[in-house]
Design a protein around this motif. Structure first.
Motif, mmCIF file in Angstrom:
data_model
loop_
_atom_site.group_PDB
_atom_site.id
_atom_site.type_symbol
_atom_site.label_atom_id
_atom_site.label_comp_id
_atom_site.label_asym_id
_atom_site.label_seq_id
_atom_site.Cartn_x
_atom_site.Cartn_y
_atom_site.Cartn_z
ATOM 1 N N PHE A 1 -4.380 0.580 -2.136
ATOM 2 C CA PHE A 1 -3.969 -0.607 -1.525
ATOM 3 C C PHE A 1 -4.027 -1.711 -2.684
ATOM 4 O O PHE A 1 -4.275 -1.558 -4.007
ATOM 5 N N PHE A 2 -3.251 -2.901 -2.279
ATOM 6 C CA PHE A 2 -3.217 -4.199 -3.134
ATOM 7 C C PHE A 2 -2.084 -3.790 -4.144
ATOM 8 O O PHE A 2 -2.312 -4.109 -5.402
ATOM 9 N N LEU A 3 -1.009 -3.028 -3.980
ATOM 10 C CA LEU A 3 -0.046 -2.698 -4.800
ATOM 11 C C LEU A 3 1.002 -3.824 -4.703
ATOM 12 O O LEU A 3 0.966 -4.664 -4.043
ATOM 13 N N GLN A 4 1.919 -3.875 -5.807
ATOM 14 C CA GLN A 4 3.083 -4.814 -5.880
ATOM 15 C C GLN A 4 4.384 -4.491 -4.965
ATOM 16 O O GLN A 4 4.690 -3.224 -4.951
ATOM 17 N N PRO A 5 4.940 -5.327 -3.884
ATOM 18 C CA PRO A 5 6.017 -4.869 -3.478
ATOM 19 C C PRO A 5 7.166 -4.516 -4.336
ATOM 20 O O PRO A 5 7.408 -4.909 -5.383
ATOM 21 N N GLN B 1 7.407 -0.975 -0.352
ATOM 22 C CA GLN B 1 8.771 -1.451 0.188
ATOM 23 C C GLN B 1 8.790 -2.802 -0.419
ATOM 24 O O GLN B 1 7.886 -3.592 -0.912
ATOM 25 N N SER B 2 10.300 -3.399 -0.389
ATOM 26 C CA SER B 2 10.448 -4.673 -0.965
ATOM 27 C C SER B 2 10.426 -5.741 0.078
ATOM 28 O O SER B 2 10.385 -5.508 1.185
ATOM 29 N N GLU B 3 10.077 -7.035 -0.207
ATOM 30 C CA GLU B 3 9.939 -8.197 0.621
ATOM 31 C C GLU B 3 11.337 -8.383 1.257
ATOM 32 O O GLU B 3 12.187 -8.294 0.404
ATOM 33 N N PRO B 4 11.486 -8.502 2.549
ATOM 34 C CA PRO B 4 12.779 -8.870 3.120
ATOM 35 C C PRO B 4 13.340 -10.113 2.544
ATOM 36 O O PRO B 4 12.674 -11.109 2.142
ATOM 37 N N LYS B 5 14.649 -10.099 2.284
ATOM 38 C CA LYS B 5 15.373 -11.608 1.633
ATOM 39 C C LYS B 5 16.294 -12.000 2.854
ATOM 40 O O LYS B 5 16.798 -11.043 3.716
ATOM 41 N N ILE B 6 16.484 -13.108 2.901
ATOM 42 C CA ILE B 6 17.432 -13.916 3.915
ATOM 43 C C ILE B 6 18.753 -13.859 2.920
ATOM 44 O O ILE B 6 18.899 -13.853 1.950
ATOM 45 N N ALA C 1 1.745 2.570 -11.847
ATOM 46 C CA ALA C 1 2.982 2.162 -11.652
ATOM 47 C C ALA C 1 3.808 3.066 -12.570
ATOM 48 O O ALA C 1 3.464 3.455 -13.601
ATOM 49 N N VAL C 2 5.254 3.344 -12.222
ATOM 50 C CA VAL C 2 6.081 4.299 -13.038
ATOM 51 C C VAL C 2 6.269 3.297 -14.425
ATOM 52 O O VAL C 2 6.472 2.066 -14.183
ATOM 53 N N GLY C 3 6.121 3.801 -15.525
ATOM 54 C CA GLY C 3 5.982 3.383 -16.992
ATOM 55 C C GLY C 3 4.805 2.856 -17.510
ATOM 56 O O GLY C 3 4.890 2.475 -18.757
ATOM 57 N N GLU C 4 3.926 2.738 -16.849
ATOM 58 C CA GLU C 4 2.488 2.317 -17.219
ATOM 59 C C GLU C 4 1.734 3.562 -17.566
ATOM 60 O O GLU C 4 2.300 4.708 -17.362
ATOM 61 N N THR C 5 1.030 3.741 -18.669
ATOM 62 C CA THR C 5 0.466 4.752 -19.311
ATOM 63 C C THR C 5 -1.035 4.956 -18.791
ATOM 64 O O THR C 5 -1.583 6.151 -18.577
ATOM 65 N N SER D 1 0.812 -1.252 -0.019
ATOM 66 C CA SER D 1 0.008 0.034 0.025
ATOM 67 C C SER D 1 0.843 1.208 -0.074
ATOM 68 O O SER D 1 2.006 1.287 0.399
ATOM 69 N N ALA D 2 0.322 2.384 -0.259
ATOM 70 C CA ALA D 2 1.116 3.643 -0.448
ATOM 71 C C ALA D 2 -0.163 4.714 0.024
ATOM 72 O O ALA D 2 -1.435 4.445 -0.165
ATOM 73 N N GLY D 3 0.203 5.543 0.949
ATOM 74 C CA GLY D 3 -0.528 6.565 1.469
ATOM 75 C C GLY D 3 0.068 8.058 1.398
ATOM 76 O O GLY D 3 1.114 8.297 1.116
#
Length: 189
Positions: free
Chosen positions: A112-116, A143-148, A74-78, A51-53
């Motif tokens: 809401f329901f955006l891509q990480p 935010q990106s999903e955390p990576k191990i 999303a950046v790049g979409e028209t 999400s973004a607010g």
């Protein structure tokens, strides 16, 4: 009565899903979108994984007759997507509470329901009875999903057997105290 309420809820849900946020709108072509942030006031944007607010504080509408609009892509979409209308907020605290004595006049909203891990553009607009007061684009990245980290230690636990109950945690030393207690006295009458 419950069935009527349930049916009403389902009808409202179906209407929201068919015409709600996230559906692309023909809207204005990309070249009609503003190129910079809104000129009135200050915009703060923030995000989570999905999400973004934003909070847009301004003083251009003291009577609170204006409405706020929000589109995103999303950046790049028209194509722009219509979002839920932001809330118009006009707050003046009657007295300072916990050090909060600032008034807020502006709009706040979320998508809401955006891509990480994706950058998005938020198209904010403020429209009063006399027409468009201001509009602008604000960029925010989810935010990106955390990576191990490679080589990080990991542990696995075997799955519990079907129907098995997990052991109940006991406070440290509980078993010692229990064994140190004398057995209850029994008497025969």
């Amino acid at each position: 009565m419950r069935n009527v309420l349930g049916l009403a809820f389902l009808l409202i849900l179906a209407a929201c899903q068919s015409a709600g946020p996230g559906n692309p709108t023909p809207g204005p072509p990309t070249d009609e979108a503003p190129t910079g942030p809104p000129r009135l006031g200050e915009v703060r944007a923030y995000s989570t994984l999905h999400s973004a607010g934003f909070e847009w504080q301004f003083s251009a509408d003291p009577e609170a007759r204006a409405t706020c609009g929000l589109k995103y892509r999303a950046v790049g979409e028209t194509a722009w997507h219509e979002a839920w209308p932001p809330y118009r907020i006009q707050y003046a605290p009657p007295s300072p509470v916990a050090g909060k004595d600032e008034a807020f006049d502006g709009c706040a909203g979320s998508v809401f329901f955006l891509q990480p891990g994706t950058r998005y553009q938020l198209w904010l607009s403020l429209t009063g009875p006399e027409g468009l007061l201001d509009e602008g684009i604000v960029e925010v990245a989810t935010q990106s999903e955390p990576k191990i980290a490679p080589g990080a230690p990991s542990t696995t636990s075997p799955p519990a057997a079907a129907g098995a109950r997990a052991p109940r945690p006991t406070p440290t030393g509980a078993s010692r105290r229990r064994s140190a207690m004398p057995a209850p006295a029994t008497s025969s009458c």
